[in-house]
Scaffold this motif. Structure first.
Motif, PDB file in Angstrom:
ATOM      1  N   UNK A 183     -11.975  63.111  65.898  1.00 33.53           N
ATOM      2  CA  UNK A 183     -11.373  63.542  64.642  1.00 33.53           C
ATOM      3  C   UNK A 183     -12.371  64.344  63.827  1.00 33.53           C
ATOM      4  N   UNK A 184     -11.950  65.558  63.467  1.00 34.67           N
ATOM      5  CA  UNK A 184     -12.788  66.445  62.669  1.00 34.67           C
ATOM      6  C   UNK A 184     -12.588  66.131  61.197  1.00 34.67           C
ATOM      7  N   UNK A 185     -13.636  65.696  60.486  1.00 32.92           N
ATOM      8  CA  UNK A 185     -13.467  65.370  59.066  1.00 32.92           C
ATOM      9  C   UNK A 185     -13.149  66.614  58.243  1.00 32.92           C
ATOM     10  N   UNK A 244     -11.538  54.883  56.099  1.00 30.71           N
ATOM     11  CA  UNK A 244     -10.286  54.650  55.395  1.00 30.71           C
ATOM     12  C   UNK A 244     -10.117  55.663  54.265  1.00 30.71           C
ATOM     13  N   UNK A 245      -8.944  56.252  54.194  1.00 31.16           N
ATOM     14  CA  UNK A 245      -8.636  57.186  53.116  1.00 31.16           C
ATOM     15  C   UNK A 245      -9.056  58.614  53.370  1.00 31.16           C
ATOM     16  N   UNK A 246      -9.808  58.876  54.432  1.00 26.38           N
ATOM     17  CA  UNK A 246     -10.280  60.232  54.718  1.00 26.38           C
ATOM     18  C   UNK A 246      -9.249  61.009  55.541  1.00 26.38           C
ATOM     19  N   UNK A 247      -9.342  62.333  55.480  1.00 24.88           N
ATOM     20  CA  UNK A 247      -8.435  63.210  56.224  1.00 24.88           C
ATOM     21  C   UNK A 247      -9.194  63.896  57.354  1.00 24.88           C
ATOM     22  N   UNK A 248      -8.506  64.042  58.481  1.00 20.47           N
ATOM     23  CA  UNK A 248      -9.119  64.586  59.689  1.00 20.47           C
ATOM     24  C   UNK A 248      -8.142  65.493  60.423  1.00 20.47           C
ATOM     25  N   UNK A 249      -8.714  66.368  61.256  1.00 20.49           N
ATOM     26  CA  UNK A 249      -7.914  67.105  62.221  1.00 20.49           C
ATOM     27  C   UNK A 249      -8.144  66.477  63.589  1.00 20.49           C
ATOM     28  N   UNK A 250      -7.069  66.294  64.355  1.00 19.63           N
ATOM     29  CA  UNK A 250      -7.161  65.620  65.648  1.00 19.63           C
ATOM     30  C   UNK A 250      -7.647  66.580  66.730  1.00 19.63           C
ATOM     31  N   UNK A 251      -8.619  66.104  67.523  1.00 24.20           N
ATOM     32  CA  UNK A 251      -9.104  66.792  68.721  1.00 24.20           C
ATOM     33  C   UNK A 251      -8.792  65.884  69.897  1.00 24.20           C
ATOM     34  N   UNK A 252      -8.132  66.417  70.919  1.00 26.04           N
ATOM     35  CA  UNK A 252      -7.489  65.600  71.932  1.00 26.04           C
ATOM     36  C   UNK A 252      -7.941  66.000  73.332  1.00 26.04           C
ATOM     37  N   UNK A 253      -8.260  65.009  74.158  1.00 32.90           N
ATOM     38  CA  UNK A 253      -8.522  65.211  75.583  1.00 32.90           C
ATOM     39  C   UNK A 253      -7.505  64.380  76.354  1.00 32.90           C
ATOM     40  N   UNK A 254      -6.749  65.013  77.251  1.00 34.75           N
ATOM     41  CA  UNK A 254      -5.707  64.248  77.945  1.00 34.75           C
ATOM     42  C   UNK A 254      -5.885  64.302  79.460  1.00 34.75           C
ATOM     43  N   UNK A 255      -4.914  63.727  80.184  1.00 29.28           N
ATOM     44  CA  UNK A 255      -4.976  63.656  81.644  1.00 29.28           C
ATOM     45  C   UNK A 255      -4.393  64.898  82.306  1.00 29.28           C
ATOM     46  N   UNK A 259      -4.273  61.375  57.788  1.00 25.82           N
ATOM     47  CA  UNK A 259      -5.050  60.565  56.862  1.00 25.82           C
ATOM     48  C   UNK A 259      -5.133  59.146  57.398  1.00 25.82           C
ATOM     49  N   UNK A 260      -6.298  58.516  57.291  1.00 31.18           N
ATOM     50  CA  UNK A 260      -6.482  57.146  57.770  1.00 31.18           C
ATOM     51  C   UNK A 260      -5.967  56.189  56.696  1.00 31.18           C
ATOM     52  N   UNK A 261      -4.890  55.493  57.014  1.00 27.50           N
ATOM     53  CA  UNK A 261      -4.260  54.594  56.041  1.00 27.50           C
ATOM     54  C   UNK A 261      -4.596  53.128  56.287  1.00 27.50           C
ATOM     55  N   UNK A 282      -2.628  56.150  61.404  1.00 29.37           N
ATOM     56  CA  UNK A 282      -2.666  57.493  60.840  1.00 29.37           C
ATOM     57  C   UNK A 282      -1.386  57.786  60.068  1.00 29.37           C
ATOM     58  N   UNK A 283      -1.534  58.541  59.005  1.00 24.63           N
ATOM     59  CA  UNK A 283      -0.379  59.124  58.328  1.00 24.63           C
ATOM     60  C   UNK A 283      -0.423  60.629  58.580  1.00 24.63           C
ATOM     61  N   UNK A 284       0.671  61.172  59.078  1.00 26.30           N
ATOM     62  CA  UNK A 284       0.718  62.615  59.307  1.00 26.30           C
ATOM     63  C   UNK A 284       0.795  63.330  57.958  1.00 26.30           C
ATOM     64  N   UNK A 285      -0.084  64.314  57.759  1.00 31.19           N
ATOM     65  CA  UNK A 285      -0.099  65.068  56.504  1.00 31.19           C
ATOM     66  C   UNK A 285       0.569  66.432  56.673  1.00 31.19           C
ATOM     67  N   UNK A 286       0.085  67.229  57.602  1.00 31.07           N
ATOM     68  CA  UNK A 286       0.666  68.554  57.792  1.00 31.07           C
ATOM     69  C   UNK A 286       0.062  69.222  59.019  1.00 31.07           C
ATOM     70  N   UNK A 287       0.639  70.342  59.393  1.00 30.74           N
ATOM     71  CA  UNK A 287       0.020  71.206  60.376  1.00 30.74           C
ATOM     72  C   UNK A 287      -1.059  72.009  59.663  1.00 30.74           C
ATOM     73  N   UNK A 288      -2.202  72.150  60.293  1.00 27.75           N
ATOM     74  CA  UNK A 288      -3.338  72.791  59.631  1.00 27.75           C
ATOM     75  C   UNK A 288      -3.087  74.269  59.356  1.00 27.75           C
ATOM     76  N   UNK A 289      -2.331  74.916  60.238  1.00 28.00           N
ATOM     77  CA  UNK A 289      -2.128  76.364  60.076  1.00 28.00           C
ATOM     78  C   UNK A 289      -0.900  76.688  59.233  1.00 28.00           C
ATOM     79  N   UNK A 290      -0.156  75.662  58.792  1.00 31.84           N
ATOM     80  CA  UNK A 290       1.012  75.920  57.948  1.00 31.84           C
ATOM     81  C   UNK A 290       0.578  75.960  56.494  1.00 31.84           C
TER      82      UNK A 290
END
Length: 577
Positions: free
Chosen positions: A361-363, A385-396, A409-411, A420-428
């Motif tokens: 998670x990118x702060x 707790x309470x901070x906002x992040x952008x998700x960075x994901x590694x999958x299979x 946001x970490x709730x 997590x609480x979804x806040x928004x798309x970063x590019x929107x």
């Protein structure tokens, strides 16, 4: 959790597995990354970054860069074109998913494989176990308003469609729904039909035929449920005739759908009378869903983010029925499950599934509007707790340190995994120069301005926005579709209110200095947003995946053209800053 799905479903066992896994999320994350890297360490992409067989977190983060889709697209395109060498994954990719593409106007290719299917089934089962504990359902059916997009083959012969289409077409999906006692009431031919409006009509008809067995009403997104019952308002009398006579309406022309529906549609005058009586007794369609389907326990679908504007209308149709927000995922994979299904959609959080991928998670700075990004991502269990992040994901499925573009946001925490609480798309983000107004702030502005319509008994049916930088100075343009006609005086008040509701200090200061021009409110014809939906479907998208783009970027010229050609009134703000 991922064992034979045909065994008897034991919700408490599924919950217990989840509790054990989340008590040591950090270790599970390390093991998940190790498994991903062992399976794929010999790929062209990972060899490029010099891992040399190492699978530890520190080496992975030191060697492999954080990327966006643009960085991986050349590799994905080679796979789509038929290159069978181990490019991103050790095992061949079996299919390609299409992202929704509603924001930028062009769907993206995303690899899909059996591991993603397994994590999908795990997510569905875990989520259902928590829901069923709060809202137990018996043996019945689900009115699941879903539509499968068309599949096509890439140059290399890979099946391509939305991620939901891959799921719906997989035999595991139907088995899982059956095991969880939630079979879909509509025939497969309706789900996979080529015309979604004909499919929608038959979804509604199927639900009415099995009205006393329906336990859940659901769709992928809240928008699709609202759209379905808005359609019901227009066609309910026709549906009643179909049931009374046992003959399907001539509006349904697809042979396969007509044949499938003929097997479940029989003359039933008593049912027709009941439905007619229920609909005739309603005041403005309030509580429609429970009237039609009296044994429904809850309404289910994604209701956060860009779906929140539809909640008011959905609650109107739902009456007293609970709204339960679905889980958090994307075309790239699953992030978390809703383990607190009694929470209203506005408060819902998602407990991260620590074995579906490796998460970083990118702060972000405290002020979301600024969207400033710190240099180093943190691991899943290191978030605050309470901070906002952008998700960075590694999958299979070949995505490594991939920026999902979602701000969360970490709730809280469920054991050691974050909620997590979804806040928004970063590019929107609406932006002319240094101003930045995210989707959430656009939504709040529309809600504030929409209050001026209440006395006129009008509402905003749908909306979007565009940052017009072709003029000097540039300015925000907000597009509204309304439920009826409003006076120029009222709409001017709405326009001024929109302008004053953007509280970003950079926006306010630029408006004062006239380096950002007056906000413009454009009213579009009724049905304009349906034209946007039709355009999306015409590009091969699935209705189930459709999300109205809240901010139309400059590259999305086709959507801008649809909006612009349907404008009937325009107002410029006269607000004083």
């Amino acid at each position: 959790m991922m064992e034979n799905i045909e065994k008897i479903f034991d919700a408490e066992e599924v919950i217990e597995d989840f509790e054990v896994m989340t008590k040591d999320a950090g270790t599970i994350q390390e093991e998940t990354l190790e498994k991903i890297l062992k399976e794929n360490g010999g790929t062209e992409y990972l060899k490029k970054w010099g891992l040399n067989g190492r699978t530890d977190v520190e080496t992975f983060k030191a060697c492999v860069p954080i990327v966006s889709h643009n960085d991986l697209n050349p590799y994905i395109q080679r796979i789509a074109d038929g290159d069978l060498s181990p490019i991103l994954t050790g095992k061949p990719i079996q299919a390609i998913s299409l992202s929704s593409g509603t924001t930028q106007g062009k769907p993206m290719f995303v690899p899909f494989n059996d591991e993603l299917m397994k994590s999908t089934m795990q997510t569905f089962k875990t989520s259902f176990a928590f829901r069923n504990r709060e809202f137990p359902i018996g043996n019945g059916k689900v009115l699941h308003i879903i539509y499968s997009s068309k599949q096509f083959k890439t140059k290399g012969g890979l099946a391509t469609g939305t991620a939901t289409t891959h799921v719906y077409r997989n035999a595991q999906y139907k088995k899982t729904m059956k095991v969880m006692s939630t079979p879909i009431c509509s025939p497969d031919e309706v789900i996979f039909g080529p015309d979604f409006r004909q499919s929608l009509y038959c979804h509604l008809l199927s639900g009415l035929i099995f009205r006393n067995e329906i336990q859940v009403v659901s769709s992928a997104f809240a928008h699709s449920i609202v759209q379905a019952f808005q359609t019901f308002e227009q066609v309910w009398e026709e549906l009643v005739v179909d049931i009374r006579e046992g003959v399907l309406s001539s509006r349904v022309t697809v042979p396969s759908i007509r044949l499938a529906m003929s097997k479940v549609l029989k003359p039933d005058p008593e049912l027709a009378d009941t439905i007619y009586s229920k609909c005739s007794s309603l005041s403005n369609w309030y509580g429609l869903i429970h009237k039609l389907f009296p044994n429904t326990k809850y309404i289910y679908g994604i209701m956060t983010g860009s779906m929140e504007p539809y909640l008011k209308k959905l609650r109107h149709y739902a009456g007293e029925l609970p709204l339960v927000s679905a889980d958090y995922g994307s075309s790239e994979g699953w992030v978390g499950v809703n383990v607190n299904p009694k929470f209203p959609p506005e408060m819902v959080t998602y407990a991260v599934l620590p074995n579906t991928g490796y998460f970083e998670l990118l702060p972000l700075e405290e002020n979301l509007i600024g969207m400033e990004q710190a240099n180093s991502p943190v691991c899943l269990t290191e978030v605050k707790l309470g901070e906002e992040y952008e998700i960075v994901f590694t999958n299979f499925a070949g995505l490594y340190r991939y920026r999902l573009g979602d701000v969360v946001k970490i709730k809280g925490f469920h054991n050691s995994t974050p909620e997590l609480q979804f806040i928004c798309r970063r590019n929107l983000v609406l932006s002319i120069n240094i101003d930045k107004n995210a989707e959430k702030y656009l939504q709040l502005a529309v809600e504030a301005a929409g209050k001026h319509l209440v006395d006129e008994k009008l509402e905003v049916v749908d909306f979007t926005s565009h940052a017009n930088i072709s003029s000097d100075p540039g300015h925000y343009v907000i597009f509204w579709e309304l439920s009826g006609e409003a006076t120029d005086e009222i709409l001017q008040e709405c326009c001024n209110c929109l302008d004053k509701s953007f509280l970003d200090s950079s926006y306010v200061n630029n408006r004062r200095m006239n380096t950002i021009g007056a906000l413009e409110l454009r009213i579009v014809k009724r049905g304009t947003f349906n034209k946007i939906l039709d355009h999306f479907v015409g590009l091969g998208g699935a209705v189930s995946q459709f999300k109205t783009p809240r901010c139309v970027g400059p590259k999305n010229s086709s959507l801008i053209q649809i909006l612009s050609t349907n404008v009937v009134k325009s107002y410029s703000s006269t607000a004083i800053f």
